[in-house]
Design a protein around this motif. Structure first.
Motif, PDB file in Angstrom:
ATOM      1  N   LEU B 364       0.847  -1.187   0.000  1.00 52.66           N
ATOM      2  CA  LEU B 364       0.000   0.000   0.000  1.00 52.66           C
ATOM      3  C   LEU B 364       0.877   1.229   0.000  1.00 52.66           C
ATOM      4  N   ARG B 372      -6.357   4.036   6.010  1.00 52.13           N
ATOM      5  CA  ARG B 372      -7.151   2.851   6.331  1.00 52.13           C
ATOM      6  C   ARG B 372      -7.095   2.523   7.805  1.00 52.13           C
ATOM      7  N   TYR B 434      -8.042  -8.207   6.819  1.00 46.60           N
ATOM      8  CA  TYR B 434      -8.671  -7.770   5.570  1.00 46.60           C
ATOM      9  C   TYR B 434      -9.558  -6.547   5.812  1.00 46.60           C
ATOM     10  N   LYS B 440     -12.394  -4.059   3.868  1.00 53.02           N
ATOM     11  CA  LYS B 440     -13.533  -4.932   3.633  1.00 53.02           C
ATOM     12  C   LYS B 440     -14.558  -4.653   4.735  1.00 53.02           C
TER      13      LYS B 440
END
Lengths: 238, 617
Positions: B364, B372, B434, B440
């Motif tokens: 990333l 995130r 995740y 997600k």
């Protein structure tokens, strides 16, 4: 070749596995981040292919974000029993592909089949119909679907990423029947390249300009009626 | 792989430096635990020896490809090795003649290898000194003399030095009249060996799949990458009967090729990272997660990205303060990164003992990574009960640690703690990773499992009950945030919320508090509301009636003021429920949202009196 014979299509699937040969030999498959040249060529072979022609992949556009998912797998061994391993797949994949075909000069016996217009039109029709055989991304369990598209249309997740460098990557294998140089004739040759993605587009190095690694000797597979692996059109007429 | 190669190149200045934890080892070197240290002078004269504790023993030793991965064969390390290789007179002190013969062969091989290095153009004064000493073949005698080894009747006793049997004790050297004295800290020596080894290597040359250049190809790759699955190799090719590579290729060499230098660099980078910043999930069957920046910049710990546990002085944070604190913590890290710096997160696990597999991999951009984490931190949060230094409970806002989420959702109580099976921990941890790093949505089953546990609090101790409840609320909050596309559940009691579950949750809290308020200080039994919570969740309306009846004797005990207060509160809530919902749906099982209503109402009721009165007006 009079025309460029370009085809464009979009291929998408829930999963893809373009295994990295380094970990693959041990049995734990781990995917590359982006498709290999050979995998996309395989997609085109599923769509439409004749020994008369060689597909050349010009570029692949990565539409979705690169994400991976690992699954625990129980592979069955050839000699019985089973193994346990982890396979890492790419998830939710969508690629736009631009490719064209050239004649395969290693098959002089198919000279009479070199009709550009015919092959180009069949290929385009096959893309509209989703291909002749089932399409998969990398490995057989990763089913994928083909649709016609205009290359470059729509937004890629990597539109604003100037450059992503993937280092040395497997490009594909040059088999004896698609040899283009003295070095590749009568050999199976692994090609490597330095993969770079610019704004989501992978512009593949043409096979001839890749790093070549001869693997072993290999002869062109002969076809013919006498060998029992070829049937002429007359036999198909009812 | 490429990222690891790059990591090594970027951190090459760290290689071979003695640092905390495991040092980044050099090409053709590895880190071993030495048990004995021998000092000699530059003439090769013995000057003393002593044993080493495990903490002192970390030593970088030069190795060959064969010796680094030896198991039962006799491939000697080039310089520092175990006594059975290195001591010329070891055989004389053995009573078993067969073993003695084996030891002699080992020593011959070792001496020949060392001579080869001494006579090469890449020799080094220290090597010459050690060679002179080794050639005297009196190491065991010297060690007995200095009391490191013990012998009787000219034979070695079966004892241990630093809990290692004599035969396997690794020896390292110190050359006292040179600088640095320690052989394992001398960078010029490392250099000499790397060059010597590169020239002495014989092997097939081929194109390396990592560097893309022609190099000497390595057939054997290092093991011991993560401590958790020590024997497992990341790269292996020993299955020549099945079809792991056979088919298109005839041999493993055809299938892929990696240069010796490249594989060394990749593996030492990985080993180094795993030891330094690996996060392990599971206790026996482990999965290791590593998070790093290839340029060697500092990144947060994956397990505790916000540095929450370092907090030496717990204090109460409100939601706003908590948000600010997260932003501060993360931007501290983020400022060290340039915009295009990448962060790599990798998970390693072995499905079978022999092969290590990459089970999670994500690259990333630094800014994405922090956004995130921030997002996770801000949406998955709730009030937690923490303890101050003098053990007073305070309420603070926190994001539960990933492992804690798994334990609360799937764990069982053992002793004071919640524990989960390793297999469950590994898999669920990964699913949460995740959610955290791939954004997600939170899987419903994780949230649901935590809610079920929170709804059935009786089997757990008070501490765990609270932990589960808060974690469940954090998960509900996250789950609804994901589903409602960015609308968070308010962390303050919402009097206008007419959701059936929310209201019943509030009602439960009131019923509990009403009963508890009549308890004396020593009373530890569970209020009826707690005991019937599980039933209440499934049949709220009918259970409420039972609870109401059971509450009557407690109302008797109350002062008229508080009796009025609670009765009023109950009828207010019941009014809201009956106003907004048809009678037939009243008795249906409650949704997870009831926990939020319950928690907030309870928090409201537990606030000091004066606050409460202000709010009522």
């Amino acid at each position: 070749m009079q025309h460029q014979n370009i085809v464009e299509f979009e291929v998408s699937g829930d999963y893809a596995l373009f295994s990295d040969p380094i970990t693959r030999v041990g049995g734990e498959k781990f995917t590359y981040q982006v498709p290999t040249y050979e995998a996309i060529k395989g997609v085109l072979h599923s769509i439409y292919w004749k020994p008369t022609l060689i597909w050349v992949i010009d570029a692949v556009r990565v539409m979705n974000q690169i994400q991976t998912e690992t699954k625990g797998i129980r592979p069955i061994k050839y000699n019985g029993g089973n193994d346990l391993s982890y396979y890492t797949y790419l998830k939710d994949c969508k690629y736009q592909v631009k490719a064209h075909f050239i004649w395969n000069e290693n098959r002089p016996e198919l000279l009479h089949d070199r009709n550009e217009n015919k092959h180009h039109n069949i290929a385009k029709r096959m893309i509209e119909r989703g291909g002749r055989r089932d399409v998969f991304l990398g490995t057989r369990e990763c089913q994928a679907y083909v649709e016609p598209c205009t290359f470059g249309e729509g937004e890629s997740f990597y539109e604003n990423t100037p450059q992503l460098n993937f280092g040395v990557m497997y490009h594909g294998i040059t088999y004896a029947d698609e040899a283009y140089s003295e070095e590749t004739q009568g050999n199976m040759t692994v090609r490597l390249w330095r993969a770079v993605m610019e704004q989501g587009v992978l512009s593949f190095t043409p096979p001839e300009q890749c790093i070549h690694r001869p693997v072993r000797e290999m002869q062109i597979k002969p076809f013919g009626e006498k060998l029992g692996n070829f049937s002429p059109i007359e036999s198909e007429v009812v | 792989m490429r990222t690891l190669y790059q990591t090594y190149q970027e951190n090459i200045h760290m290689a071979g430096k003695p640092v905390e934890g495991v040092p980044l080892s050099l090409v053709a070197h590895m880190t071993a635990n030495a048990q004995i240290e021998i000092s000699i002078d530059s003439q090769g004269i013995f000057c003393g020896a002593h044993d080493l504790t495990k903490e002192q023993g970390k030593t970088i030793i030069p190795v060959t490809e064969a010796s680094a991965s030896r198991s039962s064969g006799d491939a000697p390390h080039p310089l520092c090795d175990t006594l059975s290789y290195i001591a010329g007179d070891f055989a004389q002190y053995l009573s078993d003649s067969k073993a003695a013969g084996k030891v002699e062969r080992k020593f011959e091989k070792y001496l020949a290898a060392l001579e080869g290095w001494v006579q090469s153009p890449y020799t080094h004064p220290k090597i010459q000194a050690i060679h002179r000493y080794i050639a005297q073949k009196q190491m065991v005698q010297d060690l007995i003399g200095s009391g490191v080894l013990e012998a009787a009747d000219g034979k070695l006793l079966e004892k241990k030095v630093s809990s290692t049997v004599y035969e396997k004790a690794l020896v390292r050297f110190r050359v006292i009249d040179s600088s640095p004295q320690a052989v394992w800290e001398d960078e010029t020596l490392f250099d000499c060996y790397i060059k010597y080894y590169a020239t002495s290597q014989e092997g097939r040359r081929d194109i390396c799949y990592l560097s893309g250049e022609e190099a000497v190809i390595s057939g054997i790759h290092p093991k011991g990458i993560v401590a958790a699955s020590y024997g497992a190799k990341l790269i292996s090719a020993n299955d020549s009967t099945n079809f792991t590579y056979r088919g298109r290729f005839e041999t493993a060499e055809q299938a892929s090729a990696i240069g010796y230098e490249a594989t060394q660099k990749v593996h030492s980078a990985l080993t180094w990272l795993a030891a330094r910043q690996g996060v392990v999930a599971g206790t026996k069957e482990k999965r290791t997660y590593i998070c790093w920046n290839p340029n060697g910049k500092k990144v947060p710990d994956l397990e505790d990205p916000f540095g929450l546990e370092d907090d030496s002085e717990p204090r109460s944070y409100t939601e706003e303060e908590y948000k600010q604190r997260l932003i501060d913590a993360l931007s501290g890290y983020q400022n060290t990164l340039e915009h295009n710096d990448e962060i790599v997160i990798m998970g390693l696990d072995a499905a079978t003992t022999g092969r290590l597999s990459i089970v999670y991999y994500n690259e990333l951009r630094g800014s994405d990574f922090y956004n995130r984490l921030m997002d996770w931190g801000l949406t998955c949060r709730w009030y937690f009960t923490a303890f101050t230094a003098d053990k007073k409970p305070t309420t603070t806002t926190l994001t539960p640690l990933t492992k804690q989420i798994v334990r609360c959702a799937f764990g069982t109580e053992r002793g004071r703690f919640l524990e989960t099976d390793d297999k469950v921990m590994k898999e669920q941890y990964q699913r949460l990773i995740y959610c955290m790093l791939d954004q997600k949505p939170l899987p419903r089953d994780i949230m649901h499992a935590a809610v079920l546990r929170a709804s059935n609090p009786l089997p757990y101790s008070w501490g765990n009950r609270e932990r589960i409840l808060s974690t469940a609320c954090a998960l509900i909050s996250k789950y609804h945030h994901d589903r409602a596309k960015g609308v968070s559940i308010s962390m303050n009691l919402d009097y206008g919320n007419n959701d059936r579950s929310y209201l019943f949750g509030r009602l439960l809290a009131v019923l509990e508090k009403a009963e508890r308020s009549t308890f004396s200080r020593e009373e530890t039994r569970e209020p009826n509301a707690m005991r019937l919570q599980n039933v209440f969740v499934n049949h709220p309306m009918s259970t409420w009636k039972i609870l109401q009846e059971k509450l009557n004797p407690y109302f008797e005990r109350m002062s008229p003021g508080s009796r009025y207060y609670y009765k009023e509160l109950v009828s207010d809530i019941i009014d809201l429920i009956t106003q907004h919902h048809s009678p037939e749906e009243l008795n249906r099982p409650l949704e997870e949202l009831y926990l939020i209503g319950y928690y907030l109402q309870r928090k409201e009721l537990n606030q000091p009196k004066n606050n409460k009165e202000e709010q009522e007006i």
